[in-house]
Enzyme design. Structure first.
Site, PDB file in Angstrom:
ATOM      1  N   LYS A 297       2.859  11.425   6.777  1.00  0.00           N
ATOM      2  CA  LYS A 297       2.039  11.246   7.972  1.00  0.00           C
ATOM      3  C   LYS A 297       2.598  11.958   9.199  1.00  0.00           C
ATOM      4  CE  LYS A 297      -0.280   7.031   6.394  1.00  0.00           C
ATOM      5  NZ  LYS A 297      -1.494   7.739   5.938  1.00  0.00           N
TER       6      LYS A 297
ATOM      7  N   PHE B 238       0.868  -1.183   0.000  1.00  0.00           N
ATOM      8  CA  PHE B 238       0.000   0.000   0.000  1.00  0.00           C
ATOM      9  C   PHE B 238       0.899   1.225   0.000  1.00  0.00           C
ATOM     10  CE2 PHE B 238      -2.383   3.525   1.666  1.00  0.00           C
ATOM     11  CZ  PHE B 238      -3.544   3.450   0.911  1.00  0.00           C
TER      12      PHE B 238
ATOM     13  N   ASP C 279       9.596   2.910   1.828  1.00  0.00           N
ATOM     14  CA  ASP C 279       8.396   3.684   2.116  1.00  0.00           C
ATOM     15  C   ASP C 279       8.146   3.597   3.622  1.00  0.00           C
ATOM     16  OD1 ASP C 279       5.857   4.646   2.581  1.00  0.00           O
ATOM     17  OD2 ASP C 279       4.942   3.689   0.840  1.00  0.00           O
TER      18      ASP C 279
END
Length: 432
Positions: free
Chosen positions: A286, A172, A257
């Site tokens: 984030k 994801f 990531d």
């Protein structure tokens, strides 16, 4: 649906807000007209690309959120790690307030006085040379893809149009058209074609498959050090170091990531650190914005990010003064090591307690690292959504993924007492 107040105490003055000993769990009436009205209006005037739990949050502090009816909930999701430092963290709020009174946006048409410090200090935190700031995680991943391709053509010498990036199944990395082109999630991918070429998918954790997939046209291997959306999947021991060795041997970039796994979540600044791995490129987001503003970045060497020339990539809001001011405070907080240590210590306790649930037969597996766990519920006891709704009724907010899995990722500022209380509610839901 019946609900329960998470805890009815007043906020404490402690930086790590906790519930008071002996606070009762008070049953309340079903959601009233205010909640129903908010949800009805939201459903009527927004695209249905999410399926939220039926709670309408009005305020939040530390690890707790309060809805429009005054019911309190323990946040055990932390905005998918965007809220690592808790809701309303005063250091971050003050940094934002101070910058709001100065300048919030210049665009990259001009320099501003927070930009150099942000780039320098983030590069230093990562042990890298250069930073390319963006806003969202998906933008950062897109930036990493573009960077790897350009590096492949200009530095490695791959023929134009032939660059390949190897990714892992169940990944994801976002939901743009390019990113869903290399997703194996049917819901994320279906009906969004035609798909972008240039990617090869191999099983996560399978070094042999990865080795076979890397060719002379491969410019990068893009991986999550821990796969979050897939259910907090930790790769086999030794996998990340082997990937690092392989990519060095084949002159291929290793892109990590760390949008969800990074910035303290796993007990280290970066999840890669658990196996002594330093990638060629970090993709961050984030928590970099502290849950205050969206901030993301690609961080790498001057050889890699130096391939860009003016006009070849950009973002109006990327690296804006407000974003830089908040991110600088995040970096300063991470430098103390306090949050990493807290995640490590509480994470050890979290996994020990969750591990005991596997003995009951109602939890089939627990995975994760630090204050991050994927908990697989035996499907005969309910889906992940059903378990999440039952926890919400007891004052705990989590999120399901992939059938009967729930994810637990509280803010790193959560107290041990509150963490234990949240775990007690999970035990109650499972009747163990």
């Amino acid at each position: 649906m019946r609900a329960t107040i998470g805890r009815g105490h007043k906020p404490t003055s402690s930086r790590h807000q906790s519930r008071k000993n002996g606070d009762p769990v008070t049953a309340v009436t079903p959601p009233n007209a205010a909640t129903e009205a908010f949800i009805t209006a939201s459903e009527a005037h927004s695209a249905h690309n999410y399926h939220p739990l039926p709670v309408v949050v009005a305020t939040a502090e530390g690890a707790w959120m309060t809805d429009v009816e005054g019911r309190r909930y323990l946040d055990m999701l932390a905005g998918y790690s965007a809220l690592n430092f808790g809701h309303g963290n005063q250091r971050l709020i003050e940094a934002a307030k101070a910058q709001l009174e100065r300048v919030t946006l210049t665009s990259r048409a001009f320099y501003h006085d927070r930009f150099a410090a942000f780039c320098n200090q983030l590069a230093e935190l990562c042990g890298m040379d250069m930073v390319l700031p963006m806003n969202t995680g998906a933008e950062a991943v897109e930036t990493a893809v573009k960077t790897a391709r350009k590096w492949g053509y200009q530095v490695k010498g791959v023929l134009d149009g032939r660059a390949k990036i190897v990714v892992a199944g169940n990944n994801f990395h976002g939901r743009t058209t390019t990113i869903v082109s290399f997703s194996t999630d049917h819901e994320a991918r279906a009906d969004f074609g035609p798909y972008t070429p240039g990617f090869e998918i191999v099983p996560y954790g399978d070094l042999t498959a990865l080795r076979d997939a890397v060719t002379e046209n491969t410019v990068a291997v893009l991986l999550e050090p821990i796969q979050g959306e897939a259910g907090v999947l930790v790769p086999p021991a030794g996998y990340l170091p082997a990937v690092r060795e392989l990519t060095r041997e084949r002159n291929v970039l290793f892109i990590a990531d760390e949008i969800q796994s990074g910035l303290g979540r796993t007990g280290r600044t970066f999840a890669c650190e658990h196996e002594g791995v330093v990638p060629d490129m970090y993709v961050l987001g984030k928590a970099l914005g502290g849950g205050v503003v969206p901030v993301s970045a690609v961080v790498s060497s001057s050889e890699v990010l130096g391939v860009f020339k003016p006009g070849e990539h950009g973002s109006t809001f990327g690296g804006n003064p407000l974003a830089c001011a908040v991110a600088l405070e995040v970096i300063a907080m991470l430098r103390t090591g306090e949050f990493q240590q807290r995640a490590a210590e509480l994470g050890e306790h979290l996994h020990a307690e969750l591990g005991l649930l596997t003995d009951t037969g109602k939890v089939t597996q627990v995975r994760g690292r630090g204050l991050w766990a994927g908990v697989d519920i035996d499907p005969s006891y309910g889906t992940g959504r059903e378990i999440s709704e039952k926890l919400m009724a007891k004052g705990v907010l989590v999120k399901d993924t992939h059938g009967s899995t729930i994810r637990i990722a509280p803010p790193l500022v959560i107290s041990k007492e509150d963490l234990d209380w949240g775990l007690d509610q999970l035990r109650a839901v499972l009747a163990v």
